[in-house]
Design an enzyme around this catalytic site. Structure first.
Site, PDB file in Angstrom:
ATOM      1  N   LYS A   1      61.628  48.144 -18.346  1.00 44.96           N
ATOM      2  CA  LYS A   1      61.279  48.977 -17.410  1.00 44.96           C
ATOM      3  C   LYS A   1      60.513  50.293 -17.601  1.00 44.96           C
ATOM      4  O   LYS A   1      60.081  51.021 -16.976  1.00 44.96           O
ATOM      5  CB  LYS A   1      62.487  49.610 -16.648  1.00 44.96           C
ATOM      6  CG  LYS A   1      63.379  48.504 -15.951  1.00 44.96           C
ATOM      7  CD  LYS A   1      64.623  49.146 -15.444  1.00 44.96           C
ATOM      8  CE  LYS A   1      65.862  48.063 -14.919  1.00 44.96           C
ATOM      9  NZ  LYS A   1      67.099  48.828 -14.704  1.00 44.96           N
ATOM     10  N   ARG A   2      60.248  50.506 -19.068  1.00 41.83           N
ATOM     11  CA  ARG A   2      59.639  51.610 -19.480  1.00 41.83           C
ATOM     12  C   ARG A   2      58.194  51.432 -19.111  1.00 41.83           C
ATOM     13  O   ARG A   2      57.571  50.527 -19.249  1.00 41.83           O
ATOM     14  CB  ARG A   2      59.858  51.763 -20.701  1.00 41.83           C
ATOM     15  CG  ARG A   2      59.136  50.911 -21.843  1.00 41.83           C
ATOM     16  CD  ARG A   2      59.778  51.098 -23.300  1.00 41.83           C
ATOM     17  NE  ARG A   2      58.742  50.093 -24.231  1.00 41.83           N
ATOM     18  CZ  ARG A   2      58.425  49.143 -24.618  1.00 41.83           C
ATOM     19  NH1 ARG A   2      59.454  48.255 -23.798  1.00 41.83           N
ATOM     20  NH2 ARG A   2      57.876  48.499 -25.494  1.00 41.83           N
TER      21      ARG A   2
ATOM     22  N   ASP B   1      37.226  21.610 -42.123  1.00 45.59           N
ATOM     23  CA  ASP B   1      36.170  21.994 -43.177  1.00 45.59           C
ATOM     24  C   ASP B   1      36.518  23.164 -44.017  1.00 45.59           C
ATOM     25  O   ASP B   1      35.709  23.566 -45.240  1.00 45.59           O
ATOM     26  CB  ASP B   1      35.024  22.430 -42.340  1.00 45.59           C
ATOM     27  CG  ASP B   1      34.294  21.178 -41.527  1.00 45.59           C
ATOM     28  OD1 ASP B   1      34.426  20.008 -42.028  1.00 45.59           O
ATOM     29  OD2 ASP B   1      33.756  21.564 -40.292  1.00 45.59           O
TER      30      ASP B   1
ATOM     31  N   GLY C   1      44.784  33.806 -32.581  1.00 48.09           N
ATOM     32  CA  GLY C   1      43.734  33.647 -33.826  1.00 48.09           C
ATOM     33  C   GLY C   1      43.090  32.387 -33.432  1.00 48.09           C
ATOM     34  O   GLY C   1      42.587  32.116 -34.466  1.00 48.09           O
TER      35      GLY C   1
ATOM     36  N   HIS D   1      41.944  22.062 -28.687  1.00 43.50           N
ATOM     37  CA  HIS D   1      41.872  21.403 -30.073  1.00 43.50           C
ATOM     38  C   HIS D   1      43.448  21.775 -30.797  1.00 43.50           C
ATOM     39  O   HIS D   1      43.946  22.985 -30.163  1.00 43.50           O
ATOM     40  CB  HIS D   1      41.040  21.514 -31.128  1.00 43.50           C
ATOM     41  CG  HIS D   1      40.995  23.101 -31.447  1.00 43.50           C
ATOM     42  ND1 HIS D   1      40.381  24.170 -30.944  1.00 43.50           N
ATOM     43  CD2 HIS D   1      41.246  23.526 -32.884  1.00 43.50           C
ATOM     44  CE1 HIS D   1      40.691  25.291 -31.399  1.00 43.50           C
ATOM     45  NE2 HIS D   1      40.986  24.947 -32.753  1.00 43.50           N
TER      46      HIS D   1
ATOM     47  N   GLN E   1      45.787  21.744 -34.756  1.00 42.24           N
ATOM     48  CA  GLN E   1      45.779  21.275 -36.256  1.00 42.24           C
ATOM     49  C   GLN E   1      46.857  20.597 -36.824  1.00 42.24           C
ATOM     50  O   GLN E   1      48.104  20.466 -36.239  1.00 42.24           O
ATOM     51  CB  GLN E   1      45.517  22.467 -37.003  1.00 42.24           C
ATOM     52  CG  GLN E   1      44.317  23.409 -36.932  1.00 42.24           C
ATOM     53  CD  GLN E   1      44.035  24.507 -37.711  1.00 42.24           C
ATOM     54  OE1 GLN E   1      44.161  24.309 -38.912  1.00 42.24           O
ATOM     55  NE2 GLN E   1      43.929  25.915 -37.148  1.00 42.24           N
TER      56      GLN E   1
ATOM     57  N   GLU F   1      65.684  24.930 -40.918  1.00 44.87           N
ATOM     58  CA  GLU F   1      66.091  23.928 -39.850  1.00 44.87           C
ATOM     59  C   GLU F   1      66.915  22.788 -40.559  1.00 44.87           C
ATOM     60  O   GLU F   1      67.715  22.305 -39.962  1.00 44.87           O
ATOM     61  CB  GLU F   1      65.149  23.458 -38.878  1.00 44.87           C
ATOM     62  CG  GLU F   1      64.337  24.716 -37.957  1.00 44.87           C
ATOM     63  CD  GLU F   1      63.594  24.204 -36.885  1.00 44.87           C
ATOM     64  OE1 GLU F   1      63.556  23.045 -36.990  1.00 44.87           O
ATOM     65  OE2 GLU F   1      62.949  24.803 -36.154  1.00 44.87           O
TER      66      GLU F   1
ATOM     67  N   LYS G   1      53.412  41.130 -26.378  1.00 40.74           N
ATOM     68  CA  LYS G   1      54.576  41.583 -27.137  1.00 40.74           C
ATOM     69  C   LYS G   1      54.288  41.825 -28.548  1.00 40.74           C
ATOM     70  O   LYS G   1      53.580  40.867 -29.061  1.00 40.74           O
ATOM     71  CB  LYS G   1      55.653  40.624 -27.037  1.00 40.74           C
ATOM     72  CG  LYS G   1      56.785  40.740 -27.865  1.00 40.74           C
ATOM     73  CD  LYS G   1      57.908  42.142 -27.919  1.00 40.74           C
ATOM     74  CE  LYS G   1      58.756  42.078 -28.933  1.00 40.74           C
ATOM     75  NZ  LYS G   1      59.550  43.420 -28.699  1.00 40.74           N
TER      76      LYS G   1
END
Length: 345
Positions: free
Chosen positions: A24-25, A72, A153, A160, A162, A176, A308
């Site tokens: 709410k800020r 590349d 980024g 595409h 990677q 994990e 965020k």
């Protein structure tokens, strides 16, 4: 929903602080630029386009579906030398070898996964599974990941992802592996299989579902609209999916990503990636504690221009979020499944 509390993430064995009242800020911080809407369908200067010349001088074929080629500028190479031996336990180094590939989803630069057809998304899934099989024959870990949008980024708008295969288990994979192994040992059922059954029953964090899959904002989500994509049956690896499960995966991915784009009517940025049982030498080991899953980590919080930031308390103490996972799931769940760009059609 109104009072701060901490939630445990059993998959990472850590905690997240939930402070729902903070959303709410008023916001007076940085505003991001929305992604460009005028991306050309084909650009001879774009190294990911069919027929374009890449940085190493190679010319792409006139591909009409998916296209995979060696990165590349790879972060991992198969012939790296051994590091020097450490002379102190506080200064350790270890060998790191591997291969890095780039996979184009489609020949058109102005298309993203939610705007692709189901057969086209299915072709992407099949290519993922093929790469996971081929690279996983020798490498312990094959990380398939997509960074979508400049905010995450990504320097090229062409659709595409990677694929990095490594001679070692990365930190998230090791974490994990440990937590899922412990859960199976203590409870007799794979953690994320039990979790999927619980979320399917509770419904409060469910975003979309079908006969084979469900997508939830996990109970322990860190990013505002983070989601977890889970199969309903016990599946260890992407390449283990049946033909029908691949079709239903294409459908649920499309539905989720359309909702993401519809949230702020923008091509929604995120980082996503698949996690499954290790490969290479682990193919001969018991990996029943693993359950295949995909993480989606989108940065947007309030609008297409407000993200965020993981700074300050998050970097120095623990993760913190400004709205509850239940609130995020309800908002995503209520969104239409027709893409905002196609509403006028």
């Amino acid at each position: 929903a109104e009072h701060q509390h901490a939630r445990y993430n059993p998959l990472r064995d850590d905690w997240v602080l939930v402070s729902a009242h903070r959303v709410k800020r008023p916001w007076q911080g940085q505003l991001e630029k929305p992604p460009p809407e005028d991306v050309p369908r084909w650009d001879p200067k774009n190294p990911l386009c069919p027929g374009a010349t890449r940085a190493n001088g190679e010319v792409n074929p006139q591909y009409e579906g998916t296209f995979v080629f060696p990165n590349d500028f790879p972060a991992l190479q198969p012939d790296a030398p051994e590091p020097d031996e450490s002379d102190h336990p506080l200064f350790q180094a270890a060998p790191a070898r591997g291969v890095c590939k780039v996979m184009c989803f489609h020949p058109w630069s102005d298309l993203t996964l939610p705007l692709m057809s189901l057969p086209e998304i299915r072709a992407v899934i099949d290519a993922w599974a093929e790469l996971a099989t081929d690279l996983g024959a020798s490498y312990p870990w094959v990380q398939i990941f997509e960074n979508k949008g400049a905010m995450m980024g990504c320097s090229n708008p062409h659709p595409h992802c990677q694929v990095w295969a490594s001679s070692f288990l990365p930190s998230e994979a090791r974490l994990e592996d440990r937590t899922q192994r412990q859960h199976l040992s203590q409870h007799g059922v794979p953690m994320l299989l039990e979790y999927a059954e619980q979320e399917a029953h509770r419904k409060e964090r469910l975003v979309v579902e079908n006969a084979d899959w469900l997508v939830v904002v996990p109970y322990w989500a860190t990013w505002p609209y983070q989601t977890l994509l889970l199969p309903r049956r016990h599946v260890c690896r992407l390449q283990d999916l049946s033909d029908s499960e691949r079709d239903s995966l294409a459908s649920i991915m499309q539905r989720l990503l359309i909702k993401y784009d519809n949230l702020f009517e923008v091509s929604f940025p995120y980082s996503m990636g698949w996690h499954g049982a290790p490969t290479g030498p682990f193919l001969e080991e018991d990996c029943r504690h693993w359950q295949l899953h995909a993480h989606y980590y989108p940065p947007l919080l309030r609008s297409a221009t407000v993200r965020k930031f993981m700074v300050g308390y998050e970097m120095l103490a623990q993760a913190q979020r400004d709205l509850t996972p239940e609130q995020a799931a309800e908002r995503l769940r209520s969104l239409p499944e027709v893409h905002y760009k196609k509403k006028a059609e």
